[in-house]
Design a protein around this motif. Structure first.
Motif, PDB file in Angstrom:
ATOM      1  N   GLN A   1      37.811  28.683  27.492  1.00  0.00           N
ATOM      2  CA  GLN A   1      37.156  27.473  28.190  1.00  0.00           C
ATOM      3  C   GLN A   1      37.829  27.519  29.493  1.00  0.00           C
ATOM      4  O   GLN A   1      37.266  27.384  30.485  1.00  0.00           O
ATOM      5  N   LYS A   2      39.106  27.558  29.560  1.00  0.00           N
ATOM      6  CA  LYS A   2      39.975  27.373  30.959  1.00  0.00           C
ATOM      7  C   LYS A   2      40.099  28.569  31.650  1.00  0.00           C
ATOM      8  O   LYS A   2      40.255  28.622  32.745  1.00  0.00           O
ATOM      9  N   GLY A   3      40.597  29.626  30.573  1.00  0.00           N
ATOM     10  CA  GLY A   3      41.114  30.670  31.593  1.00  0.00           C
ATOM     11  C   GLY A   3      40.245  32.009  31.470  1.00  0.00           C
ATOM     12  O   GLY A   3      40.824  32.875  32.194  1.00  0.00           O
ATOM     13  N   LEU A   4      39.013  32.015  30.984  1.00  0.00           N
ATOM     14  CA  LEU A   4      38.468  33.521  30.982  1.00  0.00           C
ATOM     15  C   LEU A   4      38.247  34.054  32.095  1.00  0.00           C
ATOM     16  O   LEU A   4      38.557  35.249  32.611  1.00  0.00           O
ATOM     17  N   SER A   5      37.671  33.137  32.840  1.00  0.00           N
ATOM     18  CA  SER A   5      37.196  33.534  34.272  1.00  0.00           C
ATOM     19  C   SER A   5      38.432  33.945  35.153  1.00  0.00           C
ATOM     20  O   SER A   5      38.315  34.957  36.072  1.00  0.00           O
ATOM     21  N   VAL A   6      39.569  33.238  34.897  1.00  0.00           N
ATOM     22  CA  VAL A   6      40.656  33.427  35.677  1.00  0.00           C
ATOM     23  C   VAL A   6      41.447  34.834  35.198  1.00  0.00           C
ATOM     24  O   VAL A   6      41.797  35.549  36.048  1.00  0.00           O
ATOM     25  N   ILE A   7      41.311  34.987  33.942  1.00  0.00           N
ATOM     26  CA  ILE A   7      42.107  36.123  33.337  1.00  0.00           C
ATOM     27  C   ILE A   7      41.065  37.399  33.956  1.00  0.00           C
ATOM     28  O   ILE A   7      41.645  38.423  34.509  1.00  0.00           O
ATOM     29  N   LEU A   8      39.735  37.371  33.877  1.00  0.00           N
ATOM     30  CA  LEU A   8      39.187  38.427  34.443  1.00  0.00           C
ATOM     31  C   LEU A   8      39.050  38.705  35.956  1.00  0.00           C
ATOM     32  O   LEU A   8      39.248  39.890  36.392  1.00  0.00           O
ATOM     33  N   THR A   9      39.431  37.546  36.695  1.00  0.00           N
ATOM     34  CA  THR A   9      39.451  37.776  38.144  1.00  0.00           C
ATOM     35  C   THR A   9      40.805  38.378  38.242  1.00  0.00           C
ATOM     36  O   THR A   9      41.057  39.330  39.059  1.00  0.00           O
ATOM     37  N   SER A  10      42.094  37.910  37.647  1.00  0.00           N
ATOM     38  CA  SER A  10      43.224  38.362  37.750  1.00  0.00           C
ATOM     39  C   SER A  10      43.295  40.008  37.465  1.00  0.00           C
ATOM     40  O   SER A  10      43.852  40.932  38.004  1.00  0.00           O
ATOM     41  N   LEU A  11      42.495  40.100  36.304  1.00  0.00           N
ATOM     42  CA  LEU A  11      42.394  41.519  35.695  1.00  0.00           C
ATOM     43  C   LEU A  11      42.049  42.564  36.884  1.00  0.00           C
ATOM     44  O   LEU A  11      42.038  43.854  37.069  1.00  0.00           O
ATOM     45  N   SER A  12      40.959  41.893  37.512  1.00  0.00           N
ATOM     46  CA  SER A  12      40.191  42.750  38.395  1.00  0.00           C
ATOM     47  C   SER A  12      40.674  43.020  39.784  1.00  0.00           C
ATOM     48  O   SER A  12      40.756  43.921  40.587  1.00  0.00           O
ATOM     49  N   ARG A  13      41.624  41.855  40.231  1.00  0.00           N
ATOM     50  CA  ARG A  13      41.834  41.923  41.690  1.00  0.00           C
ATOM     51  C   ARG A  13      43.333  42.074  41.772  1.00  0.00           C
ATOM     52  O   ARG A  13      43.789  42.131  42.950  1.00  0.00           O
ATOM     53  N   ASP A  14      44.190  41.331  40.759  1.00  0.00           N
ATOM     54  CA  ASP A  14      45.711  41.400  41.282  1.00  0.00           C
ATOM     55  C   ASP A  14      46.231  42.792  41.289  1.00  0.00           C
ATOM     56  O   ASP A  14      45.928  43.785  40.729  1.00  0.00           O
ATOM     57  N   SER A  15      47.069  42.719  42.304  1.00  0.00           N
ATOM     58  CA  SER A  15      47.747  44.048  42.731  1.00  0.00           C
ATOM     59  C   SER A  15      48.806  44.478  42.088  1.00  0.00           C
ATOM     60  O   SER A  15      49.302  45.586  41.858  1.00  0.00           O
ATOM     61  N   SER A  16      49.471  43.631  40.990  1.00  0.00           N
ATOM     62  CA  SER A  16      50.429  43.885  40.350  1.00  0.00           C
ATOM     63  C   SER A  16      50.226  44.569  39.035  1.00  0.00           C
ATOM     64  O   SER A  16      49.480  43.847  38.132  1.00  0.00           O
ATOM     65  N   PRO A  17      50.307  45.828  38.515  1.00  0.00           N
ATOM     66  CA  PRO A  17      50.102  46.365  37.296  1.00  0.00           C
ATOM     67  C   PRO A  17      50.688  45.590  36.007  1.00  0.00           C
ATOM     68  O   PRO A  17      49.868  45.816  35.101  1.00  0.00           O
ATOM     69  N   GLN A  18      51.680  44.899  36.070  1.00  0.00           N
ATOM     70  CA  GLN A  18      52.280  44.062  35.149  1.00  0.00           C
ATOM     71  C   GLN A  18      51.429  43.041  34.755  1.00  0.00           C
ATOM     72  O   GLN A  18      51.226  42.805  33.671  1.00  0.00           O
TER      73      GLN A  18
END
Length: 455
Positions: free
Chosen positions: A185-202
């Motif tokens: 509920q709180k984090g699915l959209s955040v996790i998807l956004t970070s997975l798609s856009r974050d520059s860090s492979p880790q």
């Protein structure tokens, strides 16, 4: 008795937590001298050897839950108030403390989840709460999930974000549905956004681990929030082999359970082309194996549009090229070819395309002729597990060639014509494949779907 042996460690932990609690919230004591960034980091670093000294569940429960549960309050106070405690202007907005705080949070969650017997008990069972469950509850009590998600989206330091993403992924491991529901509920959209856009492979690697847990428990939510689109994109372009591999694995789970998402992945996202490219060009065996499993699944689901595009792109020869790699990958490749021949629409003539593709046929024949037993010195040094894998590979090859030749008269005639030019090869191949079939388990035939042509 055991608790008395940990009193000295408890005293040490208490002194660290008490001092850091004041640093995180100076209003607790009016006349407390402020700590510098170096001092705070030193205190935080001391927690690692203290906690790692003995990672038994009983000790961790005594220290972190029974004695000093306020360690969670202290840590999340640091995490949620971005450097509000910092009075040294030269260290303003320094990522060091945030990095160390998130590292400690991540370590505590990992230890609690990994301690013996610490997996959360299924809801409804009459058992005392596990350490993993108590840790998850402590995080929830501090609104820790929201804090970690906030840090993941606002932190500029790659290392700090990686610790944050790892803590979130660890919290998802083996969690009860209640905890996982909060995370979704709180984090699915955040996790998807970070997975798609974050520059860090880790960061992306830990985000996809969390997404995998979401997909297992709340697959519909993942599909509805655009998870399939993000996973197809990551499989196509991500630089991390772990992310590419896990993307294929999670896609297989989602597409199997939600057939309505398959059409978008195939038609709008070009999944067939992406899988063909990955199987043909990816340097990671882990990624190739995951892609082969996904191709096999989509073929067994009778996704004709996928099969048509994949075969048109040369998917059969691309798969057969992987027979020259490890035994594990070669077995998956053969099984994938067999599935294509069995399940793909007959109009695609998969078997005929393979048999009439010179390089593919040559690779199959070379694999059939390859026999380590011809070199006694080398064969004597082969481990029993490797010998078993090699025997299974030969048996899978025999099954695959049997399915291919049973597919149509054209395949049988062409194969007979090619091998007729090399009668010694034909005799040797026949002998070795029949020998392999003699040793195969009957269970290997349970999933065969043979369609014989008499024309």
């Amino acid at each position: 008795m055991a608790e008395s042996t940990w009193q000295e460690e408890l005293t040490c932990l208490s002194s660290i937590v008490d001092r850091l609690s004041i640093a995180a919230d100076p209003t607790l004591v009016d006349d407390a001298p402020p700590l510098t960034v170096d001092q705070i980091c030193e205190f935080l670093e001391l927690l690692h050897p203290l906690l790692n000294n003995d990672t038994s569940e009983a000790r961790l429960r005594f220290l972190l839950v029974d004695s000093r549960p306020d360690i969670f309050t202290m840590l999340f106070n640091f995490a949620k108030h971005r450097d509000a405690w910092n009075v040294d202007t030269e260290d303003a907005d320094s990522p060091r403390v945030r990095r160390e705080v998130l590292r400690v949070i991540c370590r505590i969650v990992a230890l609690c989840k990994g301690a013996s017997g610490s997996l959360d008990h299924p809801e409804g069972e009459d058992q005392p709460p596990s350490l993993a469950g108590l840790c998850s509850q402590a995080v929830m009590n501090e609104d820790g999930v929201a804090v970690l998600l906030m840090v993941l989206t606002t932190e500029t330091d790659d290392v700090a974000r990686a610790h944050c993403a790892e803590a979130l992924a660890r919290l998802c491991e083996g969690s009860q549905m209640t905890m996982l529901s909060v995370m979704v509920q709180k984090g699915l959209s955040v996790i998807l956004t970070s997975l798609s856009r974050d520059s860090s492979p880790q960061v992306r690697r830990f985000c996809i681990l969390a997404l995998g847990a979401f997909a297992r428990g709340y697959s519909m939510d993942v599909v509805r929030d655009g998870g399939v689109q993000v996973l197809v994109e990551r499989l196509s372009i991500d630089s991390s082999t772990s992310v590419r591999s896990l993307s294929a694995e999670i896609l297989a789970h989602l597409l199997y359970n939600h057939r309505e998402a398959t059409a978008e992945a195939i038609t709008r996202r070009g999944l067939a082309s992406i899988l063909h490219t990955r199987i043909l060009e990816d340097s990671s065996a882990e990624v190739v194996d995951s892609c082969l499993r996904l191709v096999e699944l989509l073929t067994r689901l009778r996704e004709g549009g996928f099969c048509a595009e994949f075969v048109r792109l040369g998917g059969g020869p691309a798969i057969i090229k992987r027979l020259r790699t490890s035994t594990t990958t070669a077995k998956l490749a053969l099984r994938c070819v067999r599935t294509l021949v069995e399940c793909a629409p007959k109009a695609l003539m998969v078997a005929t395309r393979i048999v009439k593709h010179f390089q593919s046929l040559s690779t199959l024949m070379e694999l059939a002729l390859d026999d380590q037993a011809e070199d006694p010195a080398a064969y004597s040094g082969v481990a029993p597990d490797d010998m078993y894998d090699e025997a299974q590979l030969k048996a899978e090859l025999a099954l695959t060639l049997g399915i291919v030749t049973a597919h149509s008269v054209v395949c049988r005639d062409h194969l007979a014509e090619e091998l007729g030019r090399l009668p010694m090869w034909a005799k040797s191949i026949r002998h070795r494949l029949l020998s392999a079939l003699q040793d195969i388990s009957p269970n290997s035939f349970s999933d065969l779907m043979i369609s014989v042509s008499y024309t």
